[in-house]
Design an enzyme around this catalytic site. Structure first.
Site, PDB file in Angstrom:
ATOM      1  N   ARG A  79       0.796  -1.230   0.000  1.00 37.91           N
ATOM      2  CA  ARG A  79       0.000   0.000   0.000  1.00 37.91           C
ATOM      3  C   ARG A  79       0.828   1.280   0.000  1.00 37.91           C
ATOM      4  O   ARG A  79       1.889   1.331   0.626  1.00 37.91           O
ATOM      5  CB  ARG A  79      -0.914   0.000   1.235  1.00 37.91           C
ATOM      6  N   HIS A 104      -0.609  -2.508  -4.757  1.00 36.58           N
ATOM      7  CA  HIS A 104      -0.053  -3.444  -5.729  1.00 36.58           C
ATOM      8  C   HIS A 104       0.068  -2.894  -7.152  1.00 36.58           C
ATOM      9  O   HIS A 104      -0.230  -3.595  -8.125  1.00 36.58           O
ATOM     10  CB  HIS A 104      -0.894  -4.730  -5.753  1.00 36.58           C
ATOM     11  N   HIS A 178       3.408 -12.648  -5.444  1.00 32.14           N
ATOM     12  CA  HIS A 178       2.265 -12.764  -4.536  1.00 32.14           C
ATOM     13  C   HIS A 178       1.736 -14.195  -4.463  1.00 32.14           C
ATOM     14  O   HIS A 178       0.535 -14.411  -4.242  1.00 32.14           O
ATOM     15  CB  HIS A 178       1.176 -11.789  -4.989  1.00 32.14           C
ATOM     16  N   ASP A 250      -2.009  -9.998   8.239  1.00 34.59           N
ATOM     17  CA  ASP A 250      -1.777  -9.242   7.013  1.00 34.59           C
ATOM     18  C   ASP A 250      -0.791  -8.133   7.379  1.00 34.59           C
ATOM     19  O   ASP A 250      -1.125  -6.951   7.351  1.00 34.59           O
ATOM     20  CB  ASP A 250      -3.103  -8.681   6.475  1.00 34.59           C
ATOM     21  N   GLU A 318       5.199 -12.467   1.168  1.00 35.41           N
ATOM     22  CA  GLU A 318       5.602 -11.515   0.134  1.00 35.41           C
ATOM     23  C   GLU A 318       6.834 -10.763   0.614  1.00 35.41           C
ATOM     24  O   GLU A 318       6.722  -9.863   1.436  1.00 35.41           O
ATOM     25  CB  GLU A 318       4.464 -10.532  -0.143  1.00 35.41           C
TER      26      GLU A 318
END
Ligand code: GLA
Length: 353
Positions: A79, A104, A178, A250, A318
């Site tokens: 982000r 992304h 990803h 996350d 990631e």
């Protein structure tokens, strides 16, 4: 190394599929659309081979409904707050595609481009090198950015990914892959029974919009403490504020390094699936890893073997620079200037117990 026609995009561009193998029985498939890893087949402890990454069976699904399955993610993975950043006093504006954030690489990031490909097999193993020239201003980012991503399957059951980029104007770059992993096999249910170890004493806590506050917070005493191997399931539904905000895991973990300026490959993560005995290690030159637990998979999409993907059915590791680095002077820089070479490497290594 095998190459075959995979499909034609809605716009009419031909997409190829490359199959990379090694003598130990590992097989990886990559398509030139998005540089997507569509399949990673590795043995379990009894030699049974399964595909351990989530994906679709056809190009149209990748084009229309992919939650970034296996793709090259950029120019800026993760982000950017408000879709804004400045370089040398000039402000750049990006499309907002994630609430108030840019995520992304934009509406049509690197995951939705057809890449040029050439085989690069050598002593290291079978490989394919993908390249893409992102024009100045694409998705709001400055500079013509020339990108290559090389995938290699090595003799020791590793998938090595080498990223390189250069620009003709100052810009920001943060490239990752990803891929969603499920070491029990794609479509076999949740990853909650996986055991994860992360080489991170701290992480970057996020605000209600999933943007880092700028702080590096200790993982100690939280569900984000993966310094010792930890079962994933229980923490996913913790009432810890960070887990509530992320709807599970996350978060960007700050990788421990021998010294702050040492950007050699370091072990970022070790994922273990006790039932199959499969283990995956992620090694990287990057400063961080986003552990995303597949929280937004909601059963509405069906994967390669025709089974619905629900929350937690795959997880991502990631490797990356921290989210919103262009607006965080305290984070390692994602700025790339003309004449500089962007180079990072991530290795996903598979083994069994
Ligand atoms: C990243 C983000 C998640 C989500 C996924 C894609 O991992 O951190 O919040 O957007 O990508 O679904």
């Amino acid at each position: 190394m095998e190459k075959r026609f995979y499909g034609t995009t809605a716009e009419g561009l031909a997409v190829e599929e490359y199959t990379l193998t090694n003598p130990a029985g590992m097989e990886v498939k990559i398509i030139t659309y998005g540089g997507i890893i569509t399949s990673i087949r590795v043995p379990d402890r009894s030699g049974l081979v399964a595909n351990v990454t989530l994906g679709f069976s056809n190009l149209r699904d990748y084009e229309t409904k992919s939650p970034y399955f296996g793709c090259i993610t950029g120019r800026y993975a993760n982000r950017i707050a408000g879709g804004r950043f400045s370089i040398d006093g000039v402000e750049y504006t990006l499309a907002l595609n994630n609430g108030p954030n840019a995520l992304h690489g934009g509406l049509r990031g690197f995951d939705k481009r057809v890449w040029a490909a050439k085989p690069v097999s050598g002593a290291d193993g079978e490989g394919v090198e993908l390249s893409y020239l992102s024009p100045d201003g694409e998705e709001g980012y400055p500079g013509n950015l020339s990108v290559t991503v090389r995938y290699t399957v090595t003799a020791d059951n590793a998938l090595r990914i080498d990223y390189a980029a250069s620009t003709d104007k100052p810009t920001v770059v943060n490239l990752t892959n990803h891929a969603y992993f499920n070491l029990g096999g794609e479509g076999t249910g949740t990853t909650y029974g996986h055991i994860l170890k992360l080489n991170a004493d701290t992480y970057t806590p996020v605000d209600a919009n999933m943007i880092p506050t700028g702080e590096l917070a200790p993982v100690a005493g939280t569900p984000l403490d993966f310094r010792l191997p930890r079962l994933i399931g229980p923490g996913c539904r913790s009432n810890h504020e960070q887990i509530v905000r992320g709807k599970g895991y996350d978060h960007n973990f700050v990788l421990n390094r021998p010294s702050p300026e040492d950007w050699a490959l370091v072990l970022a993560a070790r994922l273990y699936h006790p039932a199959s005995g499969r283990i995956m290690e992620a090694w990287t030159t990057e400063p961080g890893v986003q552990f995303y637990g597949g929280n937004f998979l909601d059963g509405s999409i069906y994967g390669a073997s025709g089974r619905a993907y629900r929350q937690g059915d795959g997880l991502c590791l990631e490797t990356q620079h921290y989210p919103d680095s262009p607006n965080q002077p305290g984070f390692p820089s994602t700025l790339l200037r003309p004449g500089e070479a962007y180079r990072t490497t991530t290795v996903y290594k598979f083994m069994t117990d």
